[in-house]
Design an enzyme around this catalytic site. Sequence first.
Site, PDB file in Angstrom:
ATOM      1  N   HIS A   1     -60.283  88.044  21.704  1.00 43.70           N
ATOM      2  CA  HIS A   1     -59.836  86.748  22.213  1.00 43.70           C
ATOM      3  C   HIS A   1     -60.403  85.541  21.479  1.00 43.70           C
ATOM      4  O   HIS A   1     -60.065  84.410  21.801  1.00 43.70           O
ATOM      5  CB  HIS A   1     -60.161  86.638  23.712  1.00 43.70           C
ATOM      6  CG  HIS A   1     -59.562  87.746  24.505  1.00 43.70           C
ATOM      7  ND1 HIS A   1     -60.256  88.894  24.803  1.00 43.70           N
ATOM      8  CD2 HIS A   1     -58.324  87.892  25.016  1.00 43.70           C
ATOM      9  CE1 HIS A   1     -59.462  89.713  25.480  1.00 43.70           C
ATOM     10  NE2 HIS A   1     -58.295  89.135  25.628  1.00 43.70           N
TER      11      HIS A   1
ATOM     12  N   GLY B   1     -63.200  74.341  31.360  1.00 43.69           N
ATOM     13  CA  GLY B   1     -62.082  75.232  31.680  1.00 43.69           C
ATOM     14  C   GLY B   1     -60.884  74.947  30.794  1.00 43.69           C
ATOM     15  O   GLY B   1     -60.204  75.851  30.309  1.00 43.69           O
TER      16      GLY B   1
ATOM     17  N   ARG C   1     -59.867  69.758  26.847  1.00 46.37           N
ATOM     18  CA  ARG C   1     -61.148  69.077  27.080  1.00 46.37           C
ATOM     19  C   ARG C   1     -62.156  69.492  26.011  1.00 46.37           C
ATOM     20  O   ARG C   1     -63.014  68.705  25.616  1.00 46.37           O
ATOM     21  CB  ARG C   1     -61.702  69.435  28.464  1.00 46.37           C
ATOM     22  CG  ARG C   1     -60.909  68.853  29.587  1.00 46.37           C
ATOM     23  CD  ARG C   1     -61.221  67.384  29.714  1.00 46.37           C
ATOM     24  NE  ARG C   1     -60.605  66.857  30.914  1.00 46.37           N
ATOM     25  CZ  ARG C   1     -60.403  65.579  31.145  1.00 46.37           C
ATOM     26  NH1 ARG C   1     -60.775  64.690  30.257  1.00 46.37           N
ATOM     27  NH2 ARG C   1     -59.841  65.178  32.248  1.00 46.37           N
TER      28      ARG C   1
ATOM     29  N   ARG D   1     -54.536  82.292  21.608  1.00 41.12           N
ATOM     30  CA  ARG D   1     -53.936  81.960  22.914  1.00 41.12           C
ATOM     31  C   ARG D   1     -54.087  80.480  23.281  1.00 41.12           C
ATOM     32  O   ARG D   1     -54.041  80.118  24.464  1.00 41.12           O
ATOM     33  CB  ARG D   1     -54.529  82.800  24.043  1.00 41.12           C
ATOM     34  CG  ARG D   1     -54.161  84.268  23.929  1.00 41.12           C
ATOM     35  CD  ARG D   1     -54.779  85.069  25.026  1.00 41.12           C
ATOM     36  NE  ARG D   1     -54.471  86.472  24.824  1.00 41.12           N
ATOM     37  CZ  ARG D   1     -53.770  87.216  25.671  1.00 41.12           C
ATOM     38  NH1 ARG D   1     -53.335  86.699  26.793  1.00 41.12           N
ATOM     39  NH2 ARG D   1     -53.521  88.464  25.425  1.00 41.12           N
TER      40      ARG D   1
ATOM     41  N   ILE E   1     -68.953  73.041  31.879  1.00 41.70           N
ATOM     42  CA  ILE E   1     -68.721  71.641  32.232  1.00 41.70           C
ATOM     43  C   ILE E   1     -67.322  71.595  32.840  1.00 41.70           C
ATOM     44  O   ILE E   1     -66.351  71.990  32.194  1.00 41.70           O
ATOM     45  CB  ILE E   1     -68.867  70.699  31.011  1.00 41.70           C
ATOM     46  CG1 ILE E   1     -68.190  71.278  29.759  1.00 41.70           C
ATOM     47  CG2 ILE E   1     -70.326  70.415  30.705  1.00 41.70           C
ATOM     48  CD1 ILE E   1     -68.233  70.362  28.544  1.00 41.70           C
ATOM     49  N   GLY E   2     -67.239  71.175  34.090  1.00 41.05           N
ATOM     50  CA  GLY E   2     -65.930  71.236  34.736  1.00 41.05           C
ATOM     51  C   GLY E   2     -65.881  70.426  36.004  1.00 41.05           C
ATOM     52  O   GLY E   2     -66.801  69.673  36.317  1.00 41.05           O
ATOM     53  N   SER E   3     -64.792  70.600  36.721  1.00 42.75           N
ATOM     54  CA  SER E   3     -64.611  69.839  37.952  1.00 42.75           C
ATOM     55  C   SER E   3     -64.791  70.754  39.154  1.00 42.75           C
ATOM     56  O   SER E   3     -64.765  71.980  39.040  1.00 42.75           O
ATOM     57  CB  SER E   3     -63.223  69.194  37.978  1.00 42.75           C
ATOM     58  OG  SER E   3     -62.244  70.207  37.940  1.00 42.75           O
TER      59      SER E   3
ATOM     60  N   GLU F   1     -65.586  75.521  43.008  1.00 43.29           N
ATOM     61  CA  GLU F   1     -64.892  75.619  41.716  1.00 43.29           C
ATOM     62  C   GLU F   1     -64.530  77.077  41.533  1.00 43.29           C
ATOM     63  O   GLU F   1     -64.490  77.812  42.514  1.00 43.29           O
ATOM     64  CB  GLU F   1     -65.740  75.012  40.584  1.00 43.29           C
ATOM     65  CG  GLU F   1     -67.166  75.493  40.472  1.00 43.29           C
ATOM     66  CD  GLU F   1     -67.327  76.792  39.746  1.00 43.29           C
ATOM     67  OE1 GLU F   1     -67.434  77.817  40.452  1.00 43.29           O
ATOM     68  OE2 GLU F   1     -67.410  76.809  38.513  1.00 43.29           O
TER      69      GLU F   1
ATOM     70  N   SER G   1     -64.019  66.174  41.504  1.00 45.72           N
ATOM     71  CA  SER G   1     -62.712  65.582  41.179  1.00 45.72           C
ATOM     72  C   SER G   1     -61.852  65.370  42.422  1.00 45.72           C
ATOM     73  O   SER G   1     -60.878  64.624  42.383  1.00 45.72           O
ATOM     74  CB  SER G   1     -61.963  66.485  40.199  1.00 45.72           C
ATOM     75  OG  SER G   1     -61.747  67.756  40.781  1.00 45.72           O
ATOM     76  N   ASP G   2     -62.206  66.038  43.501  1.00 50.17           N
ATOM     77  CA  ASP G   2     -61.444  65.893  44.750  1.00 50.17           C
ATOM     78  C   ASP G   2     -62.361  66.310  45.894  1.00 50.17           C
ATOM     79  O   ASP G   2     -63.444  66.844  45.664  1.00 50.17           O
ATOM     80  CB  ASP G   2     -60.173  66.763  44.725  1.00 50.17           C
ATOM     81  CG  ASP G   2     -60.457  68.209  44.381  1.00 50.17           C
ATOM     82  OD1 ASP G   2     -60.380  68.558  43.196  1.00 50.17           O
ATOM     83  OD2 ASP G   2     -60.802  68.986  45.287  1.00 50.17           O
TER      84      ASP G   2
ATOM     85  N   ARG H   1     -60.860  60.391  35.057  1.00 49.93           N
ATOM     86  CA  ARG H   1     -61.411  61.731  34.832  1.00 49.93           C
ATOM     87  C   ARG H   1     -62.145  61.815  33.508  1.00 49.93           C
ATOM     88  O   ARG H   1     -63.155  62.479  33.392  1.00 49.93           O
ATOM     89  CB  ARG H   1     -60.307  62.782  34.874  1.00 49.93           C
ATOM     90  CG  ARG H   1     -59.907  63.099  36.291  1.00 49.93           C
ATOM     91  CD  ARG H   1     -58.769  64.075  36.375  1.00 49.93           C
ATOM     92  NE  ARG H   1     -58.307  64.094  37.746  1.00 49.93           N
ATOM     93  CZ  ARG H   1     -58.244  65.175  38.506  1.00 49.93           C
ATOM     94  NH1 ARG H   1     -58.592  66.339  38.023  1.00 49.93           N
ATOM     95  NH2 ARG H   1     -57.825  65.093  39.745  1.00 49.93           N
TER      96      ARG H   1
HETATM   97  N1  HPA Z   1     -60.927  74.289  44.600  1.00 45.55           N
HETATM   98  C1  HPA Z   1     -61.225  75.125  43.592  1.00 45.55           C
HETATM   99  N2  HPA Z   1     -61.530  74.702  42.391  1.00 45.55           N
HETATM  100  C2  HPA Z   1     -61.533  73.370  42.165  1.00 45.55           C
HETATM  101  C3  HPA Z   1     -61.243  72.466  43.164  1.00 45.55           C
HETATM  102  C4  HPA Z   1     -60.931  72.947  44.440  1.00 45.55           C
HETATM  103  O1  HPA Z   1     -60.664  72.179  45.374  1.00 45.55           O
HETATM  104  N3  HPA Z   1     -61.319  71.209  42.635  1.00 45.55           N
HETATM  105  C5  HPA Z   1     -61.649  71.367  41.337  1.00 45.55           C
HETATM  106  N4  HPA Z   1     -61.797  72.677  41.051  1.00 45.55           N
END
Ligand code: HPA
Length: 234
Positions: free
Chosen positions: A4, A20, A24, A43, A88-90, A179, A203-204, A217
């Site tokens: 991969h 992810g 990014r 990929r 590194i992510g949300s 996450e 992020s939310d 973001r």
């Molecule tokens: N759930 C899962 N993964 C996530 C979320 C979430 O609400 N927000 C950002 N990554």
Amino acid sequence: MTIHIGAAPGDIAETVLMPGDPYRAKWAAETFLQDARLVNEVRGMLGYTGTWNGHRVTIQGSGMGMPSLSIYANELIRDFGAKTLIRIGSCGGMQDKVKVRDVILAMTASTVNSPSSGIFRELNFAPCADWGLLQAAAQAASKHGSATHIGGIYSSDVFYDERPDLNEQMVRHGILGVEMEAAELYTLAARHGCRALAVLTVSDHLGTGEALPSDQRERSFGDMVEIALEAAFS
Ligand code: HPA
């Protein structure tokens, strides 16, 4: 070259940042690294290697979810000799005190299931971050002035989850956010004697439904990259 990752031997640095989203990875490499060059595009999961303050760094996309991250982290560690891996992510916030845009440093990552679950059988293994990286990231985050939370997160197998009862138990037990990758990264790092950490931006929010507008973001993501780089080389 692995199944991969199309990089040549020596193309991957010992320190790897793993967002992810492959785009990014491209943005972070072009923004923060010197002499960044594309080392993987199999990929479309872009990976770049360059330098930061003279240190070699690879930024390699992991894809979404633990099965995808597991493929890249296994190959990075076993075939390319990666030693420090920082996600590194949300993430979605789960506590009232956790606000959109805040940074979470994941001390532990709970799961229902992960690609590694099979080997543990009846054992509930507790995936945890590398202490030195965590401590260094906490210092870097306070220097950045980002509101930062350090504690447990939940690595879920599903984004569109159907278990409000489970989320309720996690909120009750202080889980900061959700996450989909860190638990497997921490488990693989433990297995292979590597250092791992997840630096996440909220992020939310699962409770309030608030979400970070897309134009904001990028800035939050930039803070995370800097925190991760400073932690890796402190
Ligand atoms: N759930 C899962 N993964 C996530 C979320 C979430 O609400 N927000 C950002 N990554």
